[in-house]
Scaffold this active site. Structure first.
Site, PDB file in Angstrom:
ATOM      1  N   MET A 174      -1.910  -4.902   5.577  1.00 23.22           N
ATOM      2  CA  MET A 174      -1.837  -6.308   4.940  1.00 23.22           C
ATOM      3  C   MET A 174      -2.383  -6.176   3.486  1.00 23.22           C
ATOM      4  O   MET A 174      -1.716  -7.180   2.865  1.00 23.22           O
ATOM      5  CB  MET A 174      -2.672  -6.838   5.981  1.00 23.22           C
ATOM      6  CG  MET A 174      -2.163  -7.276   7.320  1.00 23.22           C
ATOM      7  SD  MET A 174      -3.275  -8.148   8.608  1.00 23.22           S
ATOM      8  CE  MET A 174      -3.249  -9.706   7.676  1.00 23.22           C
ATOM      9  N   GLY A 175      -2.987  -5.296   3.016  1.00 25.54           N
ATOM     10  CA  GLY A 175      -3.643  -5.477   1.941  1.00 25.54           C
ATOM     11  C   GLY A 175      -2.322  -5.143   0.933  1.00 25.54           C
ATOM     12  O   GLY A 175      -2.342  -5.622  -0.097  1.00 25.54           O
ATOM     13  N   TRP A 189       0.686  -5.016   1.373  1.00 24.21           N
ATOM     14  CA  TRP A 189       1.767  -5.963   1.646  1.00 24.21           C
ATOM     15  C   TRP A 189       1.513  -7.322   0.261  1.00 24.21           C
ATOM     16  O   TRP A 189       2.429  -7.593  -0.116  1.00 24.21           O
ATOM     17  CB  TRP A 189       1.755  -6.785   2.880  1.00 24.21           C
ATOM     18  CG  TRP A 189       2.562  -8.029   2.823  1.00 24.21           C
ATOM     19  CD1 TRP A 189       4.041  -7.979   2.605  1.00 24.21           C
ATOM     20  CD2 TRP A 189       2.251  -9.309   2.980  1.00 24.21           C
ATOM     21  NE1 TRP A 189       4.552  -9.274   2.717  1.00 24.21           N
ATOM     22  CE2 TRP A 189       3.420 -10.207   2.946  1.00 24.21           C
ATOM     23  CE3 TRP A 189       1.035 -10.019   3.101  1.00 24.21           C
ATOM     24  CZ2 TRP A 189       3.246 -11.522   3.116  1.00 24.21           C
ATOM     25  CZ3 TRP A 189       0.921 -11.414   3.239  1.00 24.21           C
ATOM     26  CH2 TRP A 189       2.167 -11.974   3.127  1.00 24.21           C
ATOM     27  N   HIS A 190       0.517  -7.407   0.001  1.00 24.63           N
ATOM     28  CA  HIS A 190       0.118  -8.307  -1.094  1.00 24.63           C
ATOM     29  C   HIS A 190       0.556  -7.763  -2.297  1.00 24.63           C
ATOM     30  O   HIS A 190       0.689  -8.613  -3.318  1.00 24.63           O
ATOM     31  CB  HIS A 190      -1.276  -8.850  -0.971  1.00 24.63           C
ATOM     32  CG  HIS A 190      -1.692  -9.853   0.137  1.00 24.63           C
ATOM     33  ND1 HIS A 190      -2.303  -9.453   1.197  1.00 24.63           N
ATOM     34  CD2 HIS A 190      -1.326 -11.187   0.330  1.00 24.63           C
ATOM     35  CE1 HIS A 190      -2.468 -10.603   2.131  1.00 24.63           C
ATOM     36  NE2 HIS A 190      -1.904 -11.578   1.463  1.00 24.63           N
ATOM     37  N   GLY A 191       0.348  -6.555  -2.570  1.00 18.38           N
ATOM     38  CA  GLY A 191       0.527  -5.781  -3.654  1.00 18.38           C
ATOM     39  C   GLY A 191      -0.153  -4.689  -3.757  1.00 18.38           C
ATOM     40  O   GLY A 191      -1.229  -4.218  -2.722  1.00 18.38           O
TER      41      GLY A 191
END
Length: 393
Positions: A326-327, A329-331
């Site tokens: 999830m982290g 995925w943000h960048g």
């Protein structure tokens, strides 16, 4: 054109959906018109560069090729799954589905911007979901290509969610609401849209433009003090909520006008009593997607193969995998990775405490402990958003 970013988008959307609303009030189906207007709105969102009023060929070609690729994967695996069920083919299908998203996230690190467009993540999540549910036997019937594309590219939610599930979406798509049902949908939809205006264009705007932009100004030493960092942490957390929750309200409200009950994305997350409850209230469609299609499948796979016998160890590894993804995925920047690891650590620590507390009965449930739990959780969550903002580094 960026969805829900200015008055022009709302004006165009209102005009475009006027026939849908009229048909709904008459109790008639607007299915075909909604398919048509989705194509028109997608052309405006992805094909028009509002900066100089020219066609954005790069984004247009990217989304056309990407959608074709995902449709071929979904339809191809669906046809294959009717007769065979080899795990290797399933894994290859999922990896191929997420490959474009991975490239979009990784290539910029090498200063390569070959392709990409707004909403590629959320379309990818829907495509992967359909492949996985086909594997599980939940999607046995052939899906017409028009309906499949409509689900993947549903314009109210195409850029940033919420992430709907196919079976729920298809049920709404095929049902023609009665006059009374549609009036209720319009009422709820308009209320959602006005709530979105309050959140995004008033509260988030004021928090950002009147407070947040001045806090990082090191000329005046604002962030050089503990109080400055603390103020930034709280204000940024509130801004992040109102900005994203406002967008979600717009997407849900417009979906209602089209007869689709898109699921909620936020449910008063800042009154959560613990971090697990927070993730059941914050960006729910995304957190539930990662829970169902990453965490649960990883845990099931590990327990089935019995590589690690302790179920708590498996669960904790699953949490690290879940939030690390999830982290990332943000960048791939450091603060996003650390944010993901921080959230995993919070979840694990709370789980350890919860199991210990069941035996020791140390933290009893009453109105005082409830209030303290909300306060503690709020501060841990805000510090997480402080990491997420990049200000810590």
């Amino acid at each position: 054109m960026i969805p829900y970013s200015d008055f022009l988008f709302f004006l165009i959307t209102a005009i475009a959906l006027l026939p849908t609303i009229i048909l709904g009030f008459l109790g008639k189906s607007s299915r075909k018109y909604n398919l048509f207007i989705t194509v028109v709105m997608l052309a405006l969102i992805f094909g028009l560069d509002m900066g100089n009023y020219t066609i954005n060929w790069k984004a247009t070609i990217s989304i056309l090729l990407f959608t074709l690729f995902q449709v071929l994967l979904i339809k191809g695996y669906h046809s294959y799954r009717k007769n065979k069920n080899h795990t290797a083919v399933f894994v290859i299908g999922v990896l191929l589905a997420i490959l474009p998203l991975v490239l979009v996230k990784v290539l910029p690190f090498f200063n390569l911007h070959i392709f990409g467009f707004l909403g590629i993540s959320y379309i990818t999540f829907r495509a992967v979901q359909m492949i996985m549910e086909t594997r599980d036997g939940m999607m046995k019937k052939d899906i017409p290509i028009t309906e499949l594309v409509y689900f993947l590219l549903f314009f109210p939610t195409v850029s940033s969610g919420p992430i709907d599930r196919w079976k729920r979406f298809d049920r709404d798509f095929k049902k023609v609401p009665t006059k009374e049902e549609y009036r209720e949908l319009v009422y709820k939809g308009i209320n959602k849209i006005f709530l979105g205006f309050l959140y995004k264009f008033i509260l988030a705007f004021l928090l950002y433009n009147k407070i947040l932009v001045f806090l990082p100004d090191r000329t005046y030493g604002v962030l050089d003090s503990f109080g400055g960092h603390l103020a930034y942490m709280y204000v940024y957390s509130l801004y992040l909520f109102f900005d994203f929750a406002g967008y979600s309200c717009f997407a849900i409200g417009v979906s209602y006008l089209m007869g689709i009950r898109t699921p909620e994305n936020f449910n008063l997350p800042f009154i959560s009593r613990n971090i697990k409850e927070f993730w059941e209230r914050w960006h729910m469609s995304l957190s539930f997607w990662f829970r169902d299609y990453v965490y649960m499948r990883f845990v099931f796979w590990m327990m089935k193969n019995r590589w690690i016998k302790n179920r708590y160890t498996v669960s904790y590894i699953g949490y690290f995998l879940l939030f690390l993804l999830m982290g990332a995925w943000h960048g791939l920047e450091l603060h996003y990775i650390v944010y993901g690891l921080y959230q995993a650590l919070l979840i694990i620590c709370f789980d350890v405490f919860e199991r210990w507390n069941k035996k020791k009965k140390f933290w009893k449930n009453n109105k005082w402990t409830h209030a303290i739990s909300v306060f503690i959780t709020f501060n841990f969550v805000c510090f997480g958003f402080y990491i997420f903002s990049g200000a810590l580094f």
